[in-house]
Design an enzyme around this catalytic site. Sequence first.
Site, PDB file in Angstrom:
ATOM      1  N   ASP A  61       0.836  -1.201   0.000  1.00 28.43           N
ATOM      2  CA  ASP A  61       0.000   0.000   0.000  1.00 28.43           C
ATOM      3  C   ASP A  61       0.876   1.258   0.000  1.00 28.43           C
ATOM      4  O   ASP A  61       2.071   1.203   0.308  1.00 28.43           O
ATOM      5  CB  ASP A  61      -0.883  -0.029   1.257  1.00 28.43           C
ATOM      6  N   ASP A  73     -10.939   1.927  -2.810  1.00 30.12           N
ATOM      7  CA  ASP A  73     -11.407   1.622  -1.459  1.00 30.12           C
ATOM      8  C   ASP A  73     -12.932   1.595  -1.410  1.00 30.12           C
ATOM      9  O   ASP A  73     -13.511   1.205  -0.399  1.00 30.12           O
ATOM     10  CB  ASP A  73     -10.905   2.692  -0.476  1.00 30.12           C
TER      11      ASP A  73
HETATM   12  C1  GLA Z   1      -5.719   1.892   2.284  1.00 33.80           C
HETATM   13  C2  GLA Z   1      -6.109   0.741   1.375  1.00 33.80           C
HETATM   14  C3  GLA Z   1      -7.166  -0.111   2.043  1.00 33.80           C
HETATM   15  C4  GLA Z   1      -6.641  -0.622   3.357  1.00 33.80           C
HETATM   16  C5  GLA Z   1      -6.190   0.532   4.208  1.00 33.80           C
HETATM   17  C6  GLA Z   1      -5.489   0.041   5.453  1.00 33.80           C
HETATM   18  O1  GLA Z   1      -6.745   2.793   2.410  1.00 33.80           O
HETATM   19  O2  GLA Z   1      -6.564   1.224   0.147  1.00 33.80           O
HETATM   20  O3  GLA Z   1      -7.548  -1.171   1.231  1.00 33.80           O
HETATM   21  O4  GLA Z   1      -5.583  -1.517   3.124  1.00 33.80           O
HETATM   22  O5  GLA Z   1      -5.303   1.399   3.536  1.00 33.80           O
HETATM   23  O6  GLA Z   1      -5.089   1.067   6.262  1.00 33.80           O
END
Ligand code: GLA
Length: 732
Positions: free
Chosen positions: A463, A533
Amino acid sequence: MRKIVMMLSLFVAAMTHAAEQPKRVSINTPHMSVVVEASADMQPRYVYLGDRINQQDVDNAQPVSRTPIYPTLGSELVHESALAITHADGSMATDLRYVDTQTVSEGSTTVTKICMQDKVYPVTVNVCYRAYKDVDVIETWTEIVNNEKRPITLNRYASAMLPIRKGNVWMTSFHGAWGNEAGLVERQLQRGFVTVKNKNGIRNSQTEHAEVMFSLDGRAAENSGRVIGAALCYTGNYRLQVETYNTGYHYLLAGIDEECSPYHLARGESFVTPVLAFTYSTEGKGGVSRTFHRWGREYKLCHGNQLRDVLLNSWEGVGMNVKEEEMNQMMAAVHDLGGELFVMDDGWFGSKYPRNNDSAGLGDWVTDTKKLPGGIDALLADAKNHNIKFGIWIEPEMANIKSELYERHPDWIINAKNRPLVGGRGGNQLVLDLANPKVQDFVFGVVDDLLSRYPQIAYIKWDANMSIVSHGSQYLSAADQSHLYIAYHQGLKKVLERIRAKYPDVVMQSCASGGGRVNWGILPYFDEWWVSDNTDALQRIFMQWGTSHFFPAIGMASHVSKSPNQQTRRLLPLKYRFDVAMSGRLGMEMVPSELTESEQEFARKAIADYKTIRPIVQLGDLYRLVSPYDNSHVASLMYVSDTKDRAVFYWWKLAAFVDDHLPRITMAGLNPDRVYTIHELNRIDRNPLSCEGRKYTGAYLMNHGIDLPSDHDVRNIQTGGWSSRVLYLVAE
Ligand code: GLA
């Protein structure tokens, strides 16, 4: 003596003749040709870009625009330049002339270099083309070499310039935001400039996307018409610009965004730009997409031809509350539903500053033994027990101010000199300075420690949730601060190359606050990407639609999450959520035990059916049929296997109105002469569809099409008007 004079004049005549007859270099893929014309005293220019042509047509093609293939600042042109140099003596004028052409065969490609040199200064520039022999993609990039005695500064250094013949040309690009990535933007090109630009530093597809299409025959159609598609393959900042002035062409310039990055090139050094990959299709936007998908699977995406596992990710289910027993239960539950992989997301690490929320712990990649007393070993033992693979989340390019890493190495973070820290997510997230080789070692070490200590880890979600702001490197010299954005990505590439060299088999997901890192520059190191997300199935139809223009379904992580949705609060039936998620790389993002018994039964069956259609979805050809942007209240697409003996058709209603007359959908990509039997998957209706189990020719399905009822024939199931269908087509 007379003989020598005669020979000399013959030679001069031959030279004059050569000068009159510029050489034509053709660069070919199976169905596409690009022709460049060049001779010693001229700036090479494009003669042709289109369908593949034979030598006679190459020789006789009418020259196109007088604009050179790589326009420079300081030559006769006053329009946008691909290259602008401040030479060692301060001069800002560059004027390139053709030197020669080099061609070599490399694997399944041919690389052609058009070599040029400045008329006055010892700067050489090679415009390079890599043409694939089995897919219609040409990659183009530029190499710039400084042979001046002192450093020069590159103020502009585009990867490429492409001319697009004027007419009724429409441009397709993609624009989004967090939770709403890859929105489709279509516009007719007019005079002036259109710019697609990203200077986020990290998440280079969260807002703009570095891919564009140009339809030459009016607004782009899906499966007909001439379309050029181009993708800048780069992990960092970019600028794609179309300029239209008083010639017969639009000019696309694409490359690194130079705004923050004037680049100094020392004597003897060279600069190689990122690649611009492009194709030309006579089958509309769909043709461009299918070519990019094929090229991506074959040559770019990691393990691009290996089927992906069905997984459960813990994020939307439990957030950062990743407890050992809950993880164990989730693994058991997803295995029971037919899943193959479990991914523990954020929240598993941190000691002095445990990762209980997003304001602490990043950088401290040690297991939080309060949440996970048995550590990763216990989780891996549970995974083994449940006969399921295990994956883990990391965000290795970042640190929180509240972290032991930052306490130890405040000099490792990016922040402009004399400026206060600017914290991102959680109020105190910072980006590590990957220009620094020590930071590169650290980031590599995060992955290396995990994978060497726990070789059973099969999957990493990588990420990146922050932009580069307050840009300043504590590692680079004062003179080279403008190199930061580029040095960061050179550093990132080195790290990813080391990881892939040592761990070629691990599956990696590219995530950056959702779909912030979906680009053909980063994907060669990854197997898949997180689209957004936002897992709301309705909005996902739009986001996945946009993403599908350049990126194949095999890498499109598409998860069924709970209802109401975490982001939109929308209530959608489980069937609709599965019907959407099954059009990509299927996964789940919830606590499965929260599903009712009958929902679990539905999920179990859907996952089993997905495994049947998985090769078609993940390796087949995509045909987009009805766009969600067309306001016809439905969207539809299908995948067809390579041999056209299997297909999967998706249809989703986007709105529910009384007395709404939905369009009949004509399919595409089938063999008109073959006979297909239709079978509905994920069926909830009491009575089957009228086409269930019936046989149709491909011609009928593609010319006449198929009608679907606007509602489901159900009792006791809440659909809220959200009907959707998945049809499996099998040829005799
Ligand atoms: C980001 C990612 C999510 C998740 C969060 C965790 O927003 O896009 O899918 O992994 O971080 O903190």
